[in-house]
Design a protein around this motif. Sequence first.
Motif, PDB file in Angstrom:
ATOM      1  N   ASN A  37       0.829  -1.210   0.000  1.00 39.35           N
ATOM      2  CA  ASN A  37       0.000   0.000   0.000  1.00 39.35           C
ATOM      3  C   ASN A  37       0.865   1.263   0.000  1.00 39.35           C
ATOM      4  O   ASN A  37       2.100   1.192  -0.075  1.00 39.35           O
ATOM      5  CB  ASN A  37      -0.974  -0.022   1.187  1.00 39.35           C
ATOM      6  CG  ASN A  37      -0.266  -0.027   2.542  1.00 39.35           C
ATOM      7  OD1 ASN A  37       0.893   0.379   2.660  1.00 39.35           O
ATOM      8  ND2 ASN A  37      -0.986  -0.457   3.579  1.00 39.35           N
ATOM      9  N   SER A  38       0.214   2.412   0.113  1.00 40.85           N
ATOM     10  CA  SER A  38       0.924   3.695   0.025  1.00 40.85           C
ATOM     11  C   SER A  38       1.871   3.927   1.192  1.00 40.85           C
ATOM     12  O   SER A  38       2.735   4.804   1.135  1.00 40.85           O
ATOM     13  CB  SER A  38      -0.086   4.843  -0.063  1.00 40.85           C
ATOM     14  OG  SER A  38      -0.953   4.828   1.062  1.00 40.85           O
ATOM     15  N   ILE A  44      -4.299  -5.795   1.930  1.00 39.92           N
ATOM     16  CA  ILE A  44      -5.303  -6.096   0.907  1.00 39.92           C
ATOM     17  C   ILE A  44      -6.216  -4.891   0.779  1.00 39.92           C
ATOM     18  O   ILE A  44      -6.198  -3.982   1.618  1.00 39.92           O
ATOM     19  CB  ILE A  44      -6.145  -7.346   1.271  1.00 39.92           C
ATOM     20  CG1 ILE A  44      -6.968  -7.085   2.544  1.00 39.92           C
ATOM     21  CG2 ILE A  44      -5.264  -8.580   1.421  1.00 39.92           C
ATOM     22  CD1 ILE A  44      -8.067  -8.099   2.781  1.00 39.92           C
ATOM     23  N   TYR A  45      -7.016  -4.867  -0.266  1.00 36.79           N
ATOM     24  CA  TYR A  45      -8.037  -3.828  -0.407  1.00 36.79           C
ATOM     25  C   TYR A  45      -9.278  -4.286   0.347  1.00 36.79           C
ATOM     26  O   TYR A  45      -9.970  -5.204  -0.084  1.00 36.79           O
ATOM     27  CB  TYR A  45      -8.353  -3.564  -1.871  1.00 36.79           C
ATOM     28  CG  TYR A  45      -7.223  -2.880  -2.611  1.00 36.79           C
ATOM     29  CD1 TYR A  45      -6.979  -1.511  -2.427  1.00 36.79           C
ATOM     30  CD2 TYR A  45      -6.392  -3.581  -3.473  1.00 36.79           C
ATOM     31  CE1 TYR A  45      -5.933  -0.873  -3.084  1.00 36.79           C
ATOM     32  CE2 TYR A  45      -5.346  -2.955  -4.136  1.00 36.79           C
ATOM     33  CZ  TYR A  45      -5.129  -1.607  -3.932  1.00 36.79           C
ATOM     34  OH  TYR A  45      -4.092  -0.984  -4.581  1.00 36.79           O
ATOM     35  N   PHE A  46      -9.531  -3.633   1.466  1.00 34.71           N
ATOM     36  CA  PHE A  46     -10.655  -4.059   2.297  1.00 34.71           C
ATOM     37  C   PHE A  46     -12.005  -3.699   1.688  1.00 34.71           C
ATOM     38  O   PHE A  46     -13.046  -4.104   2.201  1.00 34.71           O
ATOM     39  CB  PHE A  46     -10.509  -3.488   3.710  1.00 34.71           C
ATOM     40  CG  PHE A  46      -9.453  -4.186   4.522  1.00 34.71           C
ATOM     41  CD1 PHE A  46      -9.762  -5.325   5.237  1.00 34.71           C
ATOM     42  CD2 PHE A  46      -8.149  -3.729   4.541  1.00 34.71           C
ATOM     43  CE1 PHE A  46      -8.799  -6.001   5.982  1.00 34.71           C
ATOM     44  CE2 PHE A  46      -7.168  -4.382   5.281  1.00 34.71           C
ATOM     45  CZ  PHE A  46      -7.493  -5.523   5.995  1.00 34.71           C
TER      46      PHE A  46
END
Length: 314
Positions: A37-38, A44-46
């Motif tokens: 992520n950033s 993960i993308y929740f």
Amino acid sequence: MSAEKTSLHPRNKHRFRYDFPELIKSYPELKNYVAVNSYGDESIYFSDPEAVKSLNKALLKHFYSISYWDIPAGYLCPPIPGRADYVHYLADLLASVNDGIIPTRKSVRGLDIGLGANCVYPIIGHQDYGWSFVGSEIDSGAIKAAKAIIASNPELTNAITCRPQSNKHHIFKGVIKPEDLFDFTMCNPPFHSSAEEAQSGTRRKLQNLGKQKGKEVTLNFGGQNTELWYEGGEVGFIRKMIEESASFANQCLWFSTLVSKSSNLPFIYKAIQNFNAFEVRTIEMAQGQKISRFVAWTFMDFEKQENWRKSRWL
């Protein structure tokens, strides 16, 4: 070593940040959803329902030895760490009337009101403490999914029983049988009062997760109508639960339910008082910045509590 989440219960297995390399070893499919992520961390993308479900499969395999776990599209996919906290604090509640010792055997029996398709509370309760469970559920699709999870994991097959609730206006009635004894009940009640309110809550959640406005609303954690809303909302549901619990005062030691909004507590305390419970406890739990809680009540005085303990746990 990952930073410890000290707000979680001391026995919670999820006190540290997710170790994705280890989780992927347990459930290789998870790697399809993990990215940096950033902040430079693996995550993960929740907001992606499949990613959240894959993470849950990995957690349940890695920490609880659950080889098969799946839920149909659209059903509630719960965050495991918070669910585990409720179970661990319930264990402390039982210990508080057992000389500080958590009763850990199959004869300790819990009733999960609203088992859902995910069966998560009984899984954690059995795998961590050896307890057995009855799970009640009004949704036939959820029962089918929960039964598939139970049947696919041999350690669960004799420990968790599903019971359908055929009347949407009842909670304990029609589920608790005359011969039943339960050491505790637990519940994650629907907290919206209508489908419209639930939909509005979904939009807010998605915006908080960074989704663009105007897109079709799908909740990353899912949820059927019976999981998300009830006429009268959370207070209405819990009031009904309290009312019915009085009819089973001698068949259960501790009744309990999550309460999502602290502003609802005075109404809940009043309802418990109206039905002459002997003791009420409110247990606060924290997951990160979020504070949650459950309320527990018993109709048994100290003598009855002691007799219960001696007859069932010693």
